[in-house]
Design a protein around this motif. Sequence first.
Motif, short mmCIF file in Angstrom:
data_model
loop_
_atom_site.label_atom_id
_atom_site.label_comp_id
_atom_site.label_asym_id
_atom_site.label_seq_id
_atom_site.Cartn_x
_atom_site.Cartn_y
_atom_site.Cartn_z
N TYR A 68 58.49 56.63 29.55
CA TYR A 68 59.90 56.54 29.16
C TYR A 68 60.86 57.02 30.25
O TYR A 68 62.07 56.91 30.10
CB TYR A 68 60.15 57.34 27.87
CG TYR A 68 59.43 56.78 26.68
CD1 TYR A 68 59.98 55.76 25.92
CD2 TYR A 68 58.15 57.25 26.35
CE1 TYR A 68 59.30 55.24 24.83
CE2 TYR A 68 57.47 56.73 25.26
CZ TYR A 68 58.04 55.72 24.51
OH TYR A 68 57.35 55.19 23.44
N GLY A 69 60.33 57.57 31.32
CA GLY A 69 61.18 58.06 32.40
C GLY A 69 61.92 59.32 32.02
O GLY A 69 61.53 60.05 31.10
N ASP A 101 68.49 61.47 31.45
CA ASP A 101 69.35 60.83 32.44
C ASP A 101 70.42 60.00 31.73
O ASP A 101 70.11 59.09 30.96
CB ASP A 101 68.50 59.94 33.35
CG ASP A 101 69.30 59.36 34.52
OD1 ASP A 101 70.54 59.58 34.56
OD2 ASP A 101 68.69 58.70 35.37
N ASN A 114 70.31 56.35 31.78
CA ASN A 114 69.29 55.74 30.94
C ASN A 114 69.81 55.79 29.49
O ASN A 114 69.46 56.67 28.72
CB ASN A 114 67.97 56.52 31.08
CG ASN A 114 66.84 55.95 30.22
OD1 ASN A 114 66.98 54.89 29.63
ND2 ASN A 114 65.73 56.68 30.15
N GLY A 138 67.56 56.35 26.61
CA GLY A 138 66.65 57.48 26.71
C GLY A 138 66.83 58.49 25.60
O GLY A 138 65.87 58.88 24.92
#
Length: 226
Positions: free
Chosen positions: A105-106, A110, A113, A116
Amino acid sequence: MAVYGYTRVSTEDQIENTSLDDQARQIQGIVLTHNLELDHIYEERGVSGGVPLLRREEGCKLAFLRPGDTVIVSKLDRMFRDARDALNVIADWETANINLIINGYGNVMDKANPNGRFMLEIMAVFSGEERRRIRERVTAGKRAKSSQGGYVGGKVPFGFKKTGVGRKAKLHPEPNAQDALITMKAARVKGHSYRDIAIIVAKRHGITVSHQTIARVIRGDKNAEV
């Protein structure tokens, strides 16, 4: 700016083969993918996900993160199995500008994102639901094993012996000790004190047992042992 990994296993996770090594390998892969340098991996052994993150022996160290620090986990449920705990910590990290990278999912903190944070909140809710289901499966498994004579942990009750280890552990009645149980209860009905019963059991069955244990056995305490 430091980069930390976090791994955790509980008894249930160990049964499901979610090992610390597997989690660490995933974290190392994320570090390489994001061109980061890993400072340390906090390993939490045998701790339930229901324990709040900052109350765990290793997890509490994540309370001292600095702005710009990054935390990496293989799955969100390694850190949280309670939605409220997850959302509270995440809100604090967002305010403190802490990054959280979850495998697949990174960096979910951020702002570039946009999905996110939304995904993070959904995962937090589902991690709590999964914890409830795991607890139900473990409880059901223990009941099934116990009904089949399996040993589900704790003290071995008086009158039984344990054979095997792990999932193969079972309780078996010991004939002499089972006879002693009958003697204990019969003597108590006749009005003998627990101390007197201990003497009777020692003479008749050759078993040395304290009067405190006899009292617990007669009361039906399942944790009573010699």
